[in-house]
Scaffold this motif. Sequence first.
Motif, PDB file in Angstrom:
ATOM      1  N   ARG A  78      -8.672   5.317  -6.382  1.00 21.73           N
ATOM      2  CA  ARG A  78      -7.425   6.010  -6.032  1.00 21.73           C
ATOM      3  C   ARG A  78      -6.394   5.880  -7.171  1.00 21.73           C
ATOM      4  N   ILE A  79      -6.304   4.664  -7.726  1.00 18.73           N
ATOM      5  CA  ILE A  79      -5.349   4.422  -8.828  1.00 18.73           C
ATOM      6  C   ILE A  79      -5.770   5.239 -10.063  1.00 18.73           C
ATOM      7  N   VAL A  80      -7.079   5.211 -10.337  1.00 14.49           N
ATOM      8  CA  VAL A  80      -7.596   5.935 -11.510  1.00 14.49           C
ATOM      9  C   VAL A  80      -7.385   7.440 -11.340  1.00 14.49           C
ATOM     10  N   ALA A  81      -7.691   7.955 -10.136  1.00 12.17           N
ATOM     11  CA  ALA A  81      -7.560   9.397  -9.893  1.00 12.17           C
ATOM     12  C   ALA A  81      -6.115   9.856 -10.063  1.00 12.17           C
ATOM     13  N   ALA A  82      -5.163   8.954  -9.817  1.00 11.10           N
ATOM     14  CA  ALA A  82      -3.749   9.313  -9.966  1.00 11.10           C
ATOM     15  C   ALA A  82      -3.304   9.228 -11.428  1.00 11.10           C
ATOM     16  N   GLY A  83      -4.243   8.868 -12.329  1.00  8.18           N
ATOM     17  CA  GLY A  83      -3.937   8.889 -13.757  1.00  8.18           C
ATOM     18  C   GLY A  83      -3.322   7.607 -14.307  1.00  8.18           C
ATOM     19  N   HIS A  84      -3.359   6.537 -13.536  1.00  6.70           N
ATOM     20  CA  HIS A  84      -2.770   5.280 -14.011  1.00  6.70           C
ATOM     21  C   HIS A  84      -3.817   4.455 -14.757  1.00  6.70           C
ATOM     22  N   GLU A  85      -3.319   3.393 -15.385  1.00  7.27           N
ATOM     23  CA  GLU A  85      -4.210   2.545 -16.175  1.00  7.27           C
ATOM     24  C   GLU A  85      -4.595   1.311 -15.367  1.00  7.27           C
ATOM     25  N   LEU A  86      -5.846   0.867 -15.515  1.00  8.36           N
ATOM     26  CA  LEU A  86      -6.275  -0.383 -14.885  1.00  8.36           C
ATOM     27  C   LEU A  86      -6.428  -1.453 -15.955  1.00  8.36           C
ATOM     28  N   GLY A  87      -5.878  -2.632 -15.677  1.00  5.46           N
ATOM     29  CA  GLY A  87      -6.038  -3.776 -16.567  1.00  5.46           C
ATOM     30  C   GLY A  87      -6.759  -4.885 -15.826  1.00  5.46           C
ATOM     31  N   ASN A  88      -7.284  -5.849 -16.594  1.00  8.14           N
ATOM     32  CA  ASN A  88      -8.083  -6.939 -16.036  1.00  8.14           C
ATOM     33  C   ASN A  88      -7.198  -8.177 -15.809  1.00  8.14           C
TER      34      ASN A  88
ATOM     35  N   THR B 206       4.369  -2.411 -15.152  1.00  7.11           N
ATOM     36  CA  THR B 206       3.069  -3.019 -14.856  1.00  7.11           C
ATOM     37  C   THR B 206       3.121  -3.727 -13.508  1.00  7.11           C
ATOM     38  N   PHE B 207       2.039  -3.566 -12.749  1.00 11.54           N
ATOM     39  CA  PHE B 207       1.919  -4.198 -11.435  1.00 11.54           C
ATOM     40  C   PHE B 207       0.752  -5.174 -11.463  1.00 11.54           C
ATOM     41  N   ASP B 208       1.014  -6.422 -11.099  1.00  9.11           N
ATOM     42  CA  ASP B 208      -0.045  -7.432 -11.072  1.00  9.11           C
ATOM     43  C   ASP B 208      -0.573  -7.642  -9.657  1.00  9.11           C
ATOM     44  N   ASP B 209      -1.850  -8.042  -9.605  1.00  9.21           N
ATOM     45  CA  ASP B 209      -2.555  -8.436  -8.366  1.00  9.21           C
ATOM     46  C   ASP B 209      -2.994  -7.209  -7.544  1.00  9.21           C
ATOM     47  N   GLY B 210      -3.780  -7.517  -6.485  1.00  8.25           N
ATOM     48  CA  GLY B 210      -4.349  -6.442  -5.683  1.00  8.25           C
ATOM     49  C   GLY B 210      -5.526  -5.815  -6.394  1.00  8.25           C
ATOM     50  N   PRO B 211      -5.941  -4.602  -6.052  1.00  7.65           N
ATOM     51  CA  PRO B 211      -5.226  -3.698  -5.134  1.00  7.65           C
ATOM     52  C   PRO B 211      -5.478  -4.044  -3.664  1.00  7.65           C
ATOM     53  N   GLU B 212      -4.473  -3.760  -2.854  1.00  6.99           N
ATOM     54  CA  GLU B 212      -4.619  -3.948  -1.415  1.00  6.99           C
ATOM     55  C   GLU B 212      -4.419  -2.598  -0.740  1.00  6.99           C
ATOM     56  N   ALA B 213      -5.192  -2.396   0.322  1.00  6.61           N
ATOM     57  CA  ALA B 213      -5.087  -1.123   1.052  1.00  6.61           C
ATOM     58  C   ALA B 213      -3.687  -1.003   1.661  1.00  6.61           C
ATOM     59  N   GLY B 214      -3.153   0.175   1.671  1.00  6.34           N
ATOM     60  CA  GLY B 214      -1.824   0.384   2.253  1.00  6.34           C
ATOM     61  C   GLY B 214      -0.736   0.267   1.201  1.00  6.34           C
ATOM     62  N   ASP B 215      -0.587  -0.933   0.636  1.00  8.13           N
ATOM     63  CA  ASP B 215       0.461  -1.135  -0.377  1.00  8.13           C
ATOM     64  C   ASP B 215       0.178  -0.300  -1.621  1.00  8.13           C
ATOM     65  N   THR B 216      -1.106  -0.172  -1.959  1.00  8.56           N
ATOM     66  CA  THR B 216      -1.469   0.638  -3.131  1.00  8.56           C
ATOM     67  C   THR B 216      -1.029   2.088  -2.912  1.00  8.56           C
TER      68      THR B 216
ATOM     69  N   THR C 233       0.687   0.786 -15.140  1.00 10.19           N
ATOM     70  CA  THR C 233      -0.529   0.020 -15.422  1.00 10.19           C
ATOM     71  C   THR C 233      -0.686  -1.039 -14.333  1.00 10.19           C
ATOM     72  N   PHE C 234      -1.875  -1.095 -13.747  1.00  5.18           N
ATOM     73  CA  PHE C 234      -2.154  -2.051 -12.673  1.00  5.18           C
ATOM     74  C   PHE C 234      -3.127  -3.115 -13.177  1.00  5.18           C
ATOM     75  N   PHE C 235      -2.648  -4.370 -13.297  1.00  8.00           N
ATOM     76  CA  PHE C 235      -3.535  -5.478 -13.668  1.00  8.00           C
ATOM     77  C   PHE C 235      -4.141  -6.018 -12.378  1.00  8.00           C
ATOM     78  N   VAL C 236      -5.384  -5.584 -12.144  1.00  5.12           N
ATOM     79  CA  VAL C 236      -6.000  -5.851 -10.839  1.00  5.12           C
ATOM     80  C   VAL C 236      -6.932  -7.068 -10.859  1.00  5.12           C
TER      81      VAL C 236
END
Length: 272
Positions: A125-135, A83-93, A108-111
Amino acid sequence: MIEIVIPLLAAVALGGLGLRGWHLFRGPARSRVYLILRLVVVGLVTMLLVTVSVWRFSKSRRTQLFGGMVTRVETSEPVVALTFDDGPEAGDTEEILAILEAKGVQATFFVIGRALAENPAEGPRIVAAGHELGNHTYSHRQMLGVKYSTVKEEIEQTDALIRAAGYKGAIHFRPPYGKRFIVLPYYLHTHRRKTIYWNIEPESYSDIVGNSDLITAHVLENLTPGAIILLHAMGESRAATRQAVPGIIEGALAQGYQFVTVSELLEYTKTQ
Ligand SMILES: [Zn+2]
């Protein structure tokens, strides 16, 4: 243990405070100054105990007042969630997504809602790559001492942005700094949402956080089935974490683990 002992001490101190107050108005006038002093001292000690107690309780990984909390999943299957917390930021994502894609791994990205709004291309971009988004709330404020309407706004605004990014799965929640007390867990409970924590956090150690090899080693040494790994990969200060990700994935795969999203990991609990 400390979560139980401190409230108990606070309760005893509060009891003492009440008793002193009662005596103050019942007792002889000459002892009132002494009693007022006692009241002040007991009052201050009580405030301190209550503050420490709330602080410790708000960070507890063992219990919360309402709703389900998950720090890891009880399973014998060799599955773990990255799991990745914070962001998303352009470039690092993009950098993280490229690493995950190269390794064929889902995360899973907790954005943060505000970051999603400021970087509108990154969520899709994250969704299209098939990953999960969290709040992870809209403003990443500490959710202690907050009004119900604030909690609702922080969460629902972010949910809307996550949906606008095209994410269709269950949206899990992770509080900023892992902190909560009464109102936030109550909101999550009434909305049937789980609070997702973690049980592996290499960046919480000051001697590890800046060194990618040590971050990788810490994660690989602590992996167990059902583990939830917390990483922060956004921002200049997190370069060591980004560098650690390929090693974490390779090492875990070599140990026989498979990476799954948080939603997938939770499914393993149900089959126990
Ligand atoms: Zn955060």
